[in-house]
Motif scaffolding. Structure first.
Motif, mmCIF file in Angstrom:
data_model
loop_
_atom_site.group_PDB
_atom_site.id
_atom_site.type_symbol
_atom_site.label_atom_id
_atom_site.label_comp_id
_atom_site.label_asym_id
_atom_site.label_seq_id
_atom_site.Cartn_x
_atom_site.Cartn_y
_atom_site.Cartn_z
ATOM 1 N N GLY A 136 0.023 -11.973 -36.607
ATOM 2 C CA GLY A 136 -1.143 -11.428 -35.921
ATOM 3 C C GLY A 136 -2.219 -12.463 -35.701
ATOM 4 O O GLY A 136 -2.862 -12.498 -34.633
ATOM 5 N N LEU A 137 -2.418 -13.329 -36.691
ATOM 6 C CA LEU A 137 -3.407 -14.400 -36.559
ATOM 7 C C LEU A 137 -3.026 -15.368 -35.447
ATOM 8 O O LEU A 137 -3.865 -15.773 -34.627
ATOM 9 C CB LEU A 137 -3.537 -15.137 -37.895
ATOM 10 N N GLY A 138 -1.738 -15.721 -35.392
ATOM 11 C CA GLY A 138 -1.279 -16.624 -34.335
ATOM 12 C C GLY A 138 -1.427 -16.020 -32.952
ATOM 13 O O GLY A 138 -1.822 -16.700 -31.995
ATOM 14 N N CYS A 139 -1.118 -14.722 -32.823
ATOM 15 C CA CYS A 139 -1.255 -14.060 -31.521
ATOM 16 C C CYS A 139 -2.715 -13.973 -31.095
ATOM 17 O O CYS A 139 -3.044 -14.107 -29.907
ATOM 18 C CB CYS A 139 -0.639 -12.665 -31.577
ATOM 19 N N ALA A 197 -3.614 -17.351 -29.744
ATOM 20 C CA ALA A 197 -2.892 -17.803 -28.560
ATOM 21 C C ALA A 197 -3.129 -16.924 -27.340
ATOM 22 O O ALA A 197 -3.031 -17.393 -26.198
ATOM 23 C CB ALA A 197 -1.392 -17.875 -28.859
ATOM 24 N N ILE A 198 -3.416 -15.638 -27.572
ATOM 25 C CA ILE A 198 -3.578 -14.688 -26.466
ATOM 26 C C ILE A 198 -5.002 -14.150 -26.506
ATOM 27 O O ILE A 198 -5.416 -13.549 -27.499
ATOM 28 C CB ILE A 198 -2.561 -13.534 -26.576
ATOM 29 N N HIS A 199 -5.743 -14.352 -25.418
ATOM 30 C CA HIS A 199 -7.160 -13.993 -25.428
ATOM 31 C C HIS A 199 -7.410 -12.554 -24.992
ATOM 32 O O HIS A 199 -8.530 -12.058 -25.147
ATOM 33 C CB HIS A 199 -7.932 -14.964 -24.523
ATOM 34 N N GLN A 200 -6.406 -11.891 -24.449
ATOM 35 C CA GLN A 200 -6.555 -10.480 -24.085
ATOM 36 C C GLN A 200 -6.238 -9.634 -25.330
ATOM 37 O O GLN A 200 -5.099 -9.637 -25.804
ATOM 38 C CB GLN A 200 -5.590 -10.139 -22.950
ATOM 39 N N PRO A 201 -7.208 -8.919 -25.925
ATOM 40 C CA PRO A 201 -7.001 -8.250 -27.223
ATOM 41 C C PRO A 201 -5.834 -7.269 -27.245
ATOM 42 O O PRO A 201 -5.040 -7.269 -28.192
ATOM 43 C CB PRO A 201 -8.341 -7.547 -27.463
ATOM 44 N N ILE A 202 -5.740 -6.418 -26.202
ATOM 45 C CA ILE A 202 -4.672 -5.420 -26.219
ATOM 46 C C ILE A 202 -3.307 -6.089 -26.131
ATOM 47 O O ILE A 202 -2.365 -5.724 -26.856
ATOM 48 C CB ILE A 202 -4.866 -4.416 -25.063
ATOM 49 N N LEU A 203 -3.167 -7.084 -25.268
ATOM 50 C CA LEU A 203 -1.898 -7.794 -25.154
ATOM 51 C C LEU A 203 -1.577 -8.540 -26.447
ATOM 52 O O LEU A 203 -0.424 -8.562 -26.902
ATOM 53 C CB LEU A 203 -1.958 -8.762 -23.976
ATOM 54 N N ALA A 204 -2.604 -9.134 -27.054
ATOM 55 C CA ALA A 204 -2.397 -9.842 -28.319
ATOM 56 C C ALA A 204 -1.916 -8.887 -29.409
ATOM 57 O O ALA A 204 -1.017 -9.210 -30.200
ATOM 58 C CB ALA A 204 -3.697 -10.521 -28.746
ATOM 59 N N ALA A 205 -2.497 -7.680 -29.450
ATOM 60 C CA ALA A 205 -2.093 -6.693 -30.456
ATOM 61 C C ALA A 205 -0.653 -6.248 -30.239
ATOM 62 O O ALA A 205 0.131 -6.123 -31.189
ATOM 63 C CB ALA A 205 -3.041 -5.504 -30.408
ATOM 64 N N ALA A 206 -0.293 -5.996 -28.968
ATOM 65 C CA ALA A 206 1.072 -5.541 -28.675
ATOM 66 C C ALA A 206 2.101 -6.602 -29.044
ATOM 67 O O ALA A 206 3.126 -6.314 -29.683
ATOM 68 C CB ALA A 206 1.186 -5.177 -27.194
ATOM 69 N N VAL A 207 1.836 -7.846 -28.652
ATOM 70 C CA VAL A 207 2.762 -8.929 -28.976
ATOM 71 C C VAL A 207 2.833 -9.146 -30.483
ATOM 72 O O VAL A 207 3.906 -9.425 -31.039
ATOM 73 C CB VAL A 207 2.339 -10.218 -28.248
ATOM 74 N N ALA A 208 1.695 -9.013 -31.163
ATOM 75 C CA ALA A 208 1.669 -9.227 -32.609
ATOM 76 C C ALA A 208 2.566 -8.236 -33.333
ATOM 77 O O ALA A 208 3.323 -8.601 -34.248
ATOM 78 C CB ALA A 208 0.230 -9.114 -33.119
ATOM 79 N N GLY A 251 -4.181 -5.356 -37.043
ATOM 80 C CA GLY A 251 -5.539 -5.633 -37.488
ATOM 81 C C GLY A 251 -5.910 -7.090 -37.349
ATOM 82 O O GLY A 251 -7.042 -7.423 -36.982
ATOM 83 N N ALA A 252 -4.962 -7.988 -37.640
ATOM 84 C CA ALA A 252 -5.234 -9.422 -37.511
ATOM 85 C C ALA A 252 -5.463 -9.812 -36.059
ATOM 86 O O ALA A 252 -6.336 -10.622 -35.749
ATOM 87 C CB ALA A 252 -4.077 -10.215 -38.107
ATOM 88 N N ALA A 253 -4.677 -9.237 -35.151
ATOM 89 C CA ALA A 253 -4.806 -9.583 -33.733
ATOM 90 C C ALA A 253 -6.115 -9.076 -33.151
ATOM 91 O O ALA A 253 -6.655 -9.673 -32.205
ATOM 92 C CB ALA A 253 -3.630 -8.999 -32.947
ATOM 93 N N LEU A 254 -6.651 -7.973 -33.701
ATOM 94 C CA LEU A 254 -7.874 -7.385 -33.166
ATOM 95 C C LEU A 254 -9.120 -7.757 -33.970
ATOM 96 O O LEU A 254 -10.214 -7.270 -33.678
ATOM 97 C CB LEU A 254 -7.747 -5.856 -33.124
#
Length: 368
Positions: free
Chosen positions: A88-91, A94-105, A129-132
């Motif tokens: 989650g931290l890496g996503c 690497a991904i600045h769009q929060p929703i996309l980062a959460a989904a990928v995480a 939680g880490a991605a958001l």
């Protein structure tokens, strides 16, 4: 008025109410211990209790409610939560769009946990939680989750055991009576571990139960099925009735000659009322010489009533604990003897009959 039925609100209940209460109390204990310990710990200037509830609460449900699940073992709890936090931290970085980062995480966390053999469902919440997180870092995300996971596992090893269950869970497979790697004789028939592996590979789905637990469970199913099948055959139907028995008061020399005459190495010993008082063997009789048989007998004898089902004999005659069982009435009067050979013969005959019946049914015929 027909009562309202809501079947979706209640499913099967595989545990008793007392077991549910023990699980609930265990959860209270482990979450409280973890929370107080986390509250006292400090990583930098951060108090840990804000990150305690979401992932650790879900982990506590698994550990306390289903401690035998592979998803609840220490490797899964600690590894799954920590790896998911890192993913989650890496996503997030690497991904600045929060929703996309959460989904990928969440998806990436599932893949990593599956590949490394530490799948833990609460890890999805950790990754999310880490991605958001507003300021994701090792100190604010991974460190607290890792510490809380370790504290949860340590407290659970005590609290769950105090509730009468084992944690970490280990499957209890029957051990060999001789201390070797072979299964006990009663466990060697039927399926093998290779059969379980082949079935799991063909099934193609991840099951929330270990292969060792499946092995132990299937053997219990076999035992229960065997008991049901053989519960209709009684000991009195297969016992030898014309039993060669020794008198407790006769001399060891005469008893030894009697055994040799009938080519026997052991025989039951009875008193004046034909009650079984023990067993006598050739070696002890030879050493006893002119002494009475009662002075050299082995008083330990396995006894069963005549109406007992033959399935009660399996643990005794298949484990090496005994080679014969005495059939006696309520007054311990000897009625007959069942040996390993007798039991094997009736099982073989039952197997042949079942095979003939199955063959007739497949051919569409009937037994004459």
């Amino acid at each position: 008025m027909t009562p309202l039925r809501l079947p979706l609100l209640r499913g099967p209940t595989p545990v008793s109410f007392s077991t549910g209460c023990r699980a609930a109390l265990s959860a209270v204990a482990v979450v409280a211990i973890t929370g107080f310990a986390a509250h006292a710990a400090v990583v930098g200037d951060l108090r840990l209790e804000p990150l305690l509830a979401p992932p650790i609460g879900a982990s506590a449900v698994l550990i306390c409610a289903v401690p035998a699940s592979p998803l609840a073992q220490p490797r899964a709890v600690i590894g799954g939560n920590v790896l998911s936090g890192l993913v989650g931290l890496g996503c997030a970085m690497a991904i600045h769009q929060p929703i996309l980062a959460a989904a990928v995480a969440v998806g990436a966390a599932i893949l990593v946990m599956l590949m490394l053999g530490c799948l833990h469902p609460p890890g999805g919440a950790v990754a999310l939680g880490a991605a958001l997180a507003s300021a994701p870092s090792l100190e604010t995300v991974v460190g607290p989750v890792a510490l809380c996971s370790v504290l949860l596992v340590l407290s659970s090893t005590v609290a769950v055991k105090l509730s009468g269950r084992s944690y970490p869970h280990r499957a209890h497979l029957p051990a060999s009576p001789h201390g070797t790697h072979d299964r006990p004789p009663s466990e060697r028939g039927g399926f093998t571990s290779a059969d379980i592996d082949a079935a799991l590979a063909q099934y193609g789905e991840l099951l929330d139960v270990s292969r060792e637990d499946l092995d132990a469970l299937f053997h219990q199913v076999e035992i229960q099925a065997s008991r049901r099948i053989h519960s209709q055959i009684r000991c009195e139907e297969i016992m030898s009735r014309d039993v060669v028995a020794l008198d407790a008061h006769q001399s060891c020399e005469s008893a030894l000659a009697y055994l040799r005459q009938h080519d026997l190495r052991v025989a039951p010993v009875i008193d004046d009322r034909r009650r079984v008082v023990g067993m006598a063997r050739r070696a002890e009789l030879a050493a006893g010489r002119s002494r009475p048989v009662e002075s050299v007998i082995d008083p330990f004898v396995h006894r069963v009533p005549p109406r007992a089902a033959i399935e009660t004999l399996f643990p005794l005659l298949s484990s090496g604990k005994a080679h014969e069982v005495m059939v006696v009435d309520a007054d311990r009067v000897l009625l007959g003897v069942i040996t390993q050979t007798d039991l094997l013969a009736v099982l073989y005959r039952a197997h042949v009959v079942e095979a003939v019946v199955a063959g007739r049914e497949r051919q569409g015929g009937s037994l004459p």
